[in-house]
Write an enzyme that holds these catalytic residues in place. Structure first.
Site, mmCIF file in Angstrom:
data_model
loop_
_atom_site.group_PDB
_atom_site.id
_atom_site.type_symbol
_atom_site.label_atom_id
_atom_site.label_comp_id
_atom_site.label_asym_id
_atom_site.label_seq_id
_atom_site.Cartn_x
_atom_site.Cartn_y
_atom_site.Cartn_z
ATOM 1 N N CYS A 100 0.831 -1.203 0.000
ATOM 2 C CA CYS A 100 0.000 0.000 0.000
ATOM 3 C C CYS A 100 0.872 1.263 0.000
ATOM 4 O O CYS A 100 1.556 1.535 -0.978
ATOM 5 C CB CYS A 100 -0.981 -0.038 1.166
ATOM 6 S SG CYS A 100 -2.390 1.082 0.934
ATOM 7 N N HIS A 139 -3.578 -5.580 1.193
ATOM 8 C CA HIS A 139 -3.378 -5.851 2.618
ATOM 9 C C HIS A 139 -3.869 -7.264 2.929
ATOM 10 O O HIS A 139 -4.743 -7.802 2.248
ATOM 11 C CB HIS A 139 -4.184 -4.868 3.472
ATOM 12 C CG HIS A 139 -3.654 -3.483 3.475
ATOM 13 N ND1 HIS A 139 -2.469 -3.136 4.087
ATOM 14 C CD2 HIS A 139 -4.162 -2.331 2.937
ATOM 15 C CE1 HIS A 139 -2.270 -1.840 3.943
ATOM 16 N NE2 HIS A 139 -3.267 -1.326 3.251
#
Length: 480
Positions: free
Chosen positions: A330, A427
């Site tokens: 991310c 994630h």
């Protein structure tokens, strides 16, 4: 259609685990139970079944309750972006970003949304277990409160006060809380419990009786420290630790100042073949690390500056020269590129920040946040992946031609030409046993952990622990 609230004498007294354990105990009794936290402050978030985001602790509590996470379980989520400001997420969606001093003005309208979510949960379940935030003793914040006694009074929910004996001063914590509470607030408290005791609990008998005598509140038990708590996802970055005494594969993760969704690392901590080190401010990246992870961040450009302040950019360059691997997740993925641009000032001042240049990609921050659960396939090994995306920004560039994963056949993430630098927006990727095994095999070690099964077993053990030391039947009977 009853409710009970666990409040604490301070932050980090174990409220989240107490709610999770009590929820699992209720579930095992055949009770339809749901967790609820009116207001949470955390950069560790989970994507819900209805496409929003809530605090990670409420996602764990949902699992303990046998439910999918839902935005109603945490209607107000504050995600700190600076020391004085936070993004305000309401019922799963970003509402605004405010400074701490301006947040109070929002609270009246937020209470309406909190009540909406609570009533929906209460209508759908036999029992709702509510978690407070911080402490009701913070009476300077009582006006407009939606997190503790303000909510308890508005919803008429009885309160159990939890004290943390591990920090010391638990007698003063509980008696002092009663002393500063408004009398009408104090009447909402139905009793107390002591958490995190180490040693022989009988040694605290006199103190326990003293609290009962001085407060007039009933005690519901002394709960010994639960050593397996570290096997469950932590919500507070202060609790984030590694596992230095592990196996031969040395993995280092950079502890950013605004680290987000750091439970991505939890599955690696339980692998016997992995030694995970959290590299904190002022420390160097270990020279013997085989893999360095750049995790998520709530302030990507700010944490990129923080990274450079620590000299980690120099350490990373040396790590790569030695043949080491790097994985950015991310915000960490965005940092690995050549440039991060924020033309609208979404995460901070308008401008551009040069990236680390380890991947040939560039990122532009965009107003829309992507919130989705994602099923993917690891491009190199073909292993199935399950994760979630929770980010702003578009990332494009030449290295995207070598994707890290495929989502519905479309490329996701990027990999360098030599295969040693990779970035992804996914994630939770390491939670899947199949992908984790395939990824670790690339680095020369075998996987032997079963992460999801381990979390379930730990929740059962937590409920057993609470049943053995607390009056769980009495606690559940308090709900109204």
């Amino acid at each position: 259609m009853k409710a009970l609230m666990i409040q604490g004498c301070g932050s980090n007294v174990g409220k989240s685990l107490l709610v999770a354990g009590l929820a699992r105990a209720a579930l095992r009794r055949g009770i339809s139970v749901a967790p609820f936290k009116p207001q949470n402050m955390s950069n560790n978030a989970a994507v819900t079944v209805d496409g929003g985001e809530i605090g990670r602790a409420q996602a764990l509590q949902a699992l303990a309750s046998g439910l999918e996470p839902h935005t109603d379980m945490n209607p107000v989520l504050l995600k700190p972006e600076t020391d004085t400001g936070a993004q305000v997420v309401v019922q799963g969606r970003r509402l605004t970003t405010v400074r701490a001093r301006d947040y109070a003005a929002l609270k009246p309208q937020l209470m309406e949304r909190v009540q909406e979510s609570f009533l929906r949960l209460k209508a759908g379940h036999d029992l709702v277990i509510v978690e407070g935030a911080g402490s009701p003793a913070e009476v300077n914040l009582r006006r407009g409160d939606i997190a503790n006694m303000g909510f308890a009074r508005a919803a008429d929910v009885p309160v159990i006060l939890a004290g943390d004996i591990d920090r010391g001063g638990v007698i003063a914590q509980i008696i002092g809380t009663q002393a500063v509470l408004d009398p009408d607030d104090a009447r909402m408290v139905a009793g107390f419990l002591i958490n995190k005791f180490r040693g022989d609990p009988s040694l605290f008998d006199d103190g326990y009786r003293l609290i009962e005598a001085r407060t007039g509140w009933r005690g519901y038990g002394v709960l010994p420290y639960f050593p397996d708590a570290s096997k469950l996802p932590a919500e507070d970055a202060l609790d984030l630790g590694g596992r230095d005494a592990g196996g031969p594969l040395k993995v280092a993760c950079l502890a950013f100042s605004r680290i987000a969704n750091f439970d991505d690392l939890d599955p690696l901590k339980v692998e016997p073949s992995v030694s995970l080190t959290m590299v904190r401010a002022g420390q160097a990246i270990p020279g013997d690390a085989a893999l360095v992870i750049l995790p998520g961040s709530k302030s990507t450009r700010g944490d990129l500056a923080f990274l450079r302040e620590q000299g980690w950019d120099i350490d990373l360059a040396a790590h790569v020269r030695r043949g080491g691997h790097v994985l950015g997740i991310c915000g960490g993925y965005q940092m690995l590129g050549r440039m991060i641009a924020d033309p609208d000032g979404i995460e901070g001042p308008v401008g551009k920040t040069p990236g680390l240049g380890l991947l040939d990609v560039e990122t532009v921050m965009t107003p829309d946040k992507r919130l989705t659960r994602t099923a993917a396939v690891h491009a190199e090994t073909g292993a199935a992946m399950d994760g979630y995306e929770i980010h702003i920004g578009r990332t494009e560039g030449a290295d995207r031609a070598r994707p890290f994963a495929l989502v519905d056949g479309q490329p996701e993430g990027a990999v360098s030409a030599d295969g040693r630098i990779a970035g992804s927006y996914l994630h939770g990727m390491f939670s899947g046993d199949a992908f984790r095994a395939a990824y670790l095999a690339r680095l020369g070690v075998a996987s032997s952990a079963r992460y999801g099964a381990g979390v379930e077993a730990t929740l059962d053990a937590l409920a057993d622990h609470m049943e053995a030391h607390l009056d769980v039947e009495g606690l559940l009977a308090l709900a109204r």
